[in-house]
Scaffold this active site. Structure first.
Site, PDB file in Angstrom:
ATOM      1  N   ASP A  20       0.662   1.409  -5.252  1.00 55.30           N
ATOM      2  CA  ASP A  20       1.408   2.546  -4.700  1.00 55.30           C
ATOM      3  C   ASP A  20       0.972   3.898  -5.270  1.00 55.30           C
ATOM      4  O   ASP A  20       1.309   4.936  -4.714  1.00 55.30           O
ATOM      5  CB  ASP A  20       2.911   2.366  -4.968  1.00 55.30           C
ATOM      6  CG  ASP A  20       3.489   1.194  -4.189  1.00 55.30           C
ATOM      7  OD1 ASP A  20       2.935   0.882  -3.120  1.00 55.30           O
ATOM      8  OD2 ASP A  20       4.472   0.598  -4.651  1.00 55.30           O
TER       9      ASP A  20
ATOM     10  N   ARG B   5      -3.288  -5.688  -0.750  1.00 49.97           N
ATOM     11  CA  ARG B   5      -3.205  -5.590  -2.214  1.00 49.97           C
ATOM     12  C   ARG B   5      -3.983  -6.705  -2.900  1.00 49.97           C
ATOM     13  O   ARG B   5      -4.018  -6.770  -4.128  1.00 49.97           O
ATOM     14  CB  ARG B   5      -1.755  -5.537  -2.688  1.00 49.97           C
ATOM     15  CG  ARG B   5      -0.970  -6.805  -2.522  1.00 49.97           C
ATOM     16  CD  ARG B   5       0.494  -6.579  -2.941  1.00 49.97           C
ATOM     17  NE  ARG B   5       1.155  -7.861  -3.122  1.00 49.97           N
ATOM     18  CZ  ARG B   5       2.451  -8.018  -3.296  1.00 49.97           C
ATOM     19  NH1 ARG B   5       3.258  -6.981  -3.306  1.00 49.97           N
ATOM     20  NH2 ARG B   5       2.970  -9.221  -3.470  1.00 49.97           N
TER      21      ARG B   5
ATOM     22  N   LEU C  98      -2.564  -8.710   2.410  1.00 52.73           N
ATOM     23  CA  LEU C  98      -4.022  -8.612   2.448  1.00 52.73           C
ATOM     24  C   LEU C  98      -4.502  -7.332   1.771  1.00 52.73           C
ATOM     25  O   LEU C  98      -5.554  -7.322   1.127  1.00 52.73           O
ATOM     26  CB  LEU C  98      -4.523  -8.644   3.901  1.00 52.73           C
ATOM     27  CG  LEU C  98      -4.751 -10.022   4.533  1.00 52.73           C
ATOM     28  CD1 LEU C  98      -3.560 -10.939   4.406  1.00 52.73           C
ATOM     29  CD2 LEU C  98      -5.171  -9.896   5.990  1.00 52.73           C
TER      30      LEU C  98
ATOM     31  N   ARG D 138       6.850   1.950   0.082  1.00 55.01           N
ATOM     32  CA  ARG D 138       8.189   2.240   0.603  1.00 55.01           C
ATOM     33  C   ARG D 138       8.552   3.718   0.471  1.00 55.01           C
ATOM     34  O   ARG D 138       9.209   4.278   1.314  1.00 55.01           O
ATOM     35  CB  ARG D 138       9.228   1.426  -0.178  1.00 55.01           C
ATOM     36  CG  ARG D 138       9.140  -0.061   0.100  1.00 55.01           C
ATOM     37  CD  ARG D 138      10.408  -0.560   0.774  1.00 55.01           C
ATOM     38  NE  ARG D 138      10.043  -1.314   1.949  1.00 55.01           N
ATOM     39  CZ  ARG D 138      10.914  -1.748   2.869  1.00 55.01           C
ATOM     40  NH1 ARG D 138      12.188  -1.491   2.748  1.00 55.01           N
ATOM     41  NH2 ARG D 138      10.498  -2.409   3.922  1.00 55.01           N
TER      42      ARG D 138
ATOM     43  N   GLU E 296       5.262   1.661   5.865  1.00 61.73           N
ATOM     44  CA  GLU E 296       6.385   0.731   6.070  1.00 61.73           C
ATOM     45  C   GLU E 296       7.713   1.395   5.707  1.00 61.73           C
ATOM     46  O   GLU E 296       8.765   0.958   6.127  1.00 61.73           O
ATOM     47  CB  GLU E 296       6.198  -0.523   5.213  1.00 61.73           C
ATOM     48  CG  GLU E 296       6.187  -0.240   3.721  1.00 61.73           C
ATOM     49  CD  GLU E 296       6.263  -1.496   2.841  1.00 61.73           C
ATOM     50  OE1 GLU E 296       6.598  -2.568   3.338  1.00 61.73           O
ATOM     51  OE2 GLU E 296       5.977  -1.380   1.633  1.00 61.73           O
TER      52      GLU E 296
END
Lengths: 420, 420
Positions: free
Chosen positions: B144, B300, B298, B192, B247
């Site tokens: 992230d 990460r 996939l 997120r 996402e």
């Protein structure tokens, strides 16, 4: 007599190696300037040929043509369009002949799957029916691997390598997280009718117990009870469960699972997505956290992880198509013939288009394990050599350096337009 | 005096290079047998340390430890588990000290994101509070890229390279098919709250007009009207439209779009999947065929397309963690400091865990374009070097050859069990 020109076009869903076939066609044609003049390319497949929208590939440099070998997708554009029968759509074929005649096209090469082989076949018949002498050769291409006669289809091996690699990597992820987070991972694979791609995911497993633990093949009707029992068994045994499933999974009534009426938050019918469906089912009935992935287009364009075997075969069928044409053959397709599994040996033979067109080769029963959730050793022997070898594209600034051709239009010679 | 032992553990969502950090820790520790005895690893992160479930890494061969450099996911297992405060969960910390004391552990290394840095920080405080002298070092990791102080987080560069590569490849696909088939493609990206990964997709574009044409960042509230107008504009201009979306996309009311109540065909609440939602919206309102992909895990774990820069940095922070520990430092984390953008130069500095723990670094405003649908040149300068360089794993039989360690349990020394 001046050499006649050629027309090459790409059709159907693209692959990461269809341009390697284009490279084979164009490089081979350039080596025979005495017999083949210009190679035109159809912009977006056959559909724009009717509009006389031809690309003059002679304007592209040798270096750019060579770079097609490592560039995914269809560089001249593709289409989903099927020619009608000659009897019912005579005007369309007459138009095609007008275009061919105007540009002195004596060789036609059509690169695609089953429908495209049908088109190549019809065009070979058209020449005879409309008294225009020409050669028409099909070139195989499909990630689905469902073409008959040829042992495998260029495009499949690379998609298979991408899927087996991705599944192995994701399985390492799930295994590491399964104790306190997700225990199930479902990977959704393309292929509406034939399970070749889903079957290829099984190559990710080396040893007993390795992922994938369950395959859901389109050839096997989905049975909720049996499936959930299998997931439970795998979870108890291994602590996590990795599933590869086909987008074309069917219910007992023959309907696609994906089309079974889900609606999204906007109130629209949800398009596709069997993996989210299946993992929702597992969450609700078994009660564990799941992850799912739908790589979609990524699997058919992942040139960065292409199979070297596949790239070579894609190039070879392009080259052979031109060689067949120069030998005076027509209405044929170069097919890959397997000579042995291990060591893997293959050559190129001639397949009549009449035997290739409109056929769909499903996974044979002897490739599916007894419980329907896996593949057999015979399937593994067939699949294993197709993903062997790496064929990395060059990288620039950390990303694959793919070529975009100029795709300059050849001047139109017809005065009449034609509505497709 | 005999050297004290060390404990290393991995935490949170895995990455394709966290094992490269493990490799850096273990290889560096093995070079200092006079100061560091055995290195134990926590099985599945900190949570199983409480159960005294330690792995004895001294039983692994040098070759297998070296192979961690090219193996994705967390080889010792990971967890999602956050330690409570020392005041409220004193029993948990006392147990931890019991385990440490029983195995003579004087060095603790915790490899993870913001929550894990908090854990490493608490454990450093625990030593003082419970009168057990020890060193605790955090090691950064997260796809992230939302850790503060460090210029970037190991794991991010490889995920970014995977996403930009995949998006470029899929965009070639859509461009080729757009005339007669899908005109829109949406790629759903993890993250997120922070839009770093979605922003990285923009690296796929080299020239004006290249895909991605639209980014939907979690930092920018989703506005249906403005978005649809933008899609329409892109379609008119380029004939196809490629979208990278997070996402974590939010509505004006602050709710996640993905959580906004869709149900599947089994009548279950649909988990995630913003890309299918967004493309359904486009199909309904603009009326063109769309494709979408959700690569999920996939992205990460795609070690096959890791960034060499990222792999080096992951290894470097692991090595630096041990060097910091040997220099007597504690409650710190090796951080990456950027010295220049081009040529890209960086080194490792010390960041106090108190400044790193529980912070989330979002995409700064100056990295987001004025219309909110793209990134600025400043963002591009920051992102570009992080994906540079390829670092292919070895392949066997056409697939990446990743290592699975034996992970043998160290004999337990405590008689009392502990319920987490």
């Amino acid at each position: 007599m001046a050499p006649t020109n050629a027309l090459y076009a790409q059709s159907g869903g693209v692959t990461s190696v269809i341009n390697a076939s284009a490279c084979g066609v164009l490089q081979t044609a350039r080596r025979h300037p005495d017999k083949i003049g210009k190679v035109y390319a159809g912009r977006n497949g056959i559909v724009r040929v009717l509009a006389e929208d031809l690309i003059d590939t002679s304007l592209e440099s040798d270096a750019d043509i060579a770079a097609l070998e490592h560039t995914p997708s269809a560089t001249f554009g593709s289409c989903r369009y099927k020619l009608g029968s000659i009897l019912e759509h005579r005007a369309q074929y007459e138009r095609m002949i007008d275009v061919f005649r105007a540009h002195d096209i004596g060789f036609f090469f059509y690169n695609g799957g089953g429908d495209s082989q049908d088109t190549a076949h019809k065009i070979s018949q058209m020449g005879a029916a409309l008294d225009y002498p020409m050669v028409s050769i099909g070139i195989p291409k499909t990630i689905d691997n469902d073409l008959p006669v040829t042992d495998c289809s260029p495009g499949f091996g690379s998609a298979a390598k991408y899927l087996a690699t991705s599944l192995r990597e994701a399985a390492f992820d799930v295994a590491a997280m399964s104790r306190t987070s997700s225990k199930v991972f479902a990977l959704e694979v393309m292929g509406r009718h034939a399970g070749w791609m889903t079957a290829a995911c099984a190559l990710a497993a080396e040893r007993e117990g390795d992922a994938p633990h369950i395959l859901l093949l389109p050839e096997v009707v989905f049975d909720e009870g049996r499936f959930l029992a299998k997931v439970t068994e795998v979870l108890e045994r291994h602590g996590y469960c990795v599933i590869a499933l086909s987008e074309g999974l069917k219910q007992a009534n023959g309907e696609f699972l994906a089309a079974s009426g889900s609606e999204d938050a906007f109130g629209h019918k949800q398009l596709g997505g069997v993996a989210p469906l299946i993992t929702s089912l597992i969450s609700a009935k078994i009660g564990c956290k799941c992850h799912w992935a739908v790589p979609d287009l990524l699997q058919r364009s992942a040139r960065h992880i292409a199979s070297e075997t596949d790239v070579r075969q894609a190039y070879a069928v392009g080259r052979a198509a031109v060689e067949f044409a120069l030998a005076g053959r027509s209405a044929v397709m170069p097919a890959i013939r397997r000579l042995s599994d291990a060591p893997y040996r293959w050559d190129i033979v001639e397949a009549p288009l009449s035997e290739v067109a409109n056929q769909e080769k499903l996974l044979p029963l002897e490739f599916i394990s007894a419980d329907g959730f896996g593949i057999t050793e015979a399937a593994r022997r067939y699949l294993a050599p197709l993903i062997v070898g790496e064929s990395y594209p060059p990288f620039k600034n950390g990303l694959p350096d793919y070529v975009k051709l100029q795709n300059a239009a050849a001047p139109k010679r017809l005065t009449r337009a034609f509505a497709v």
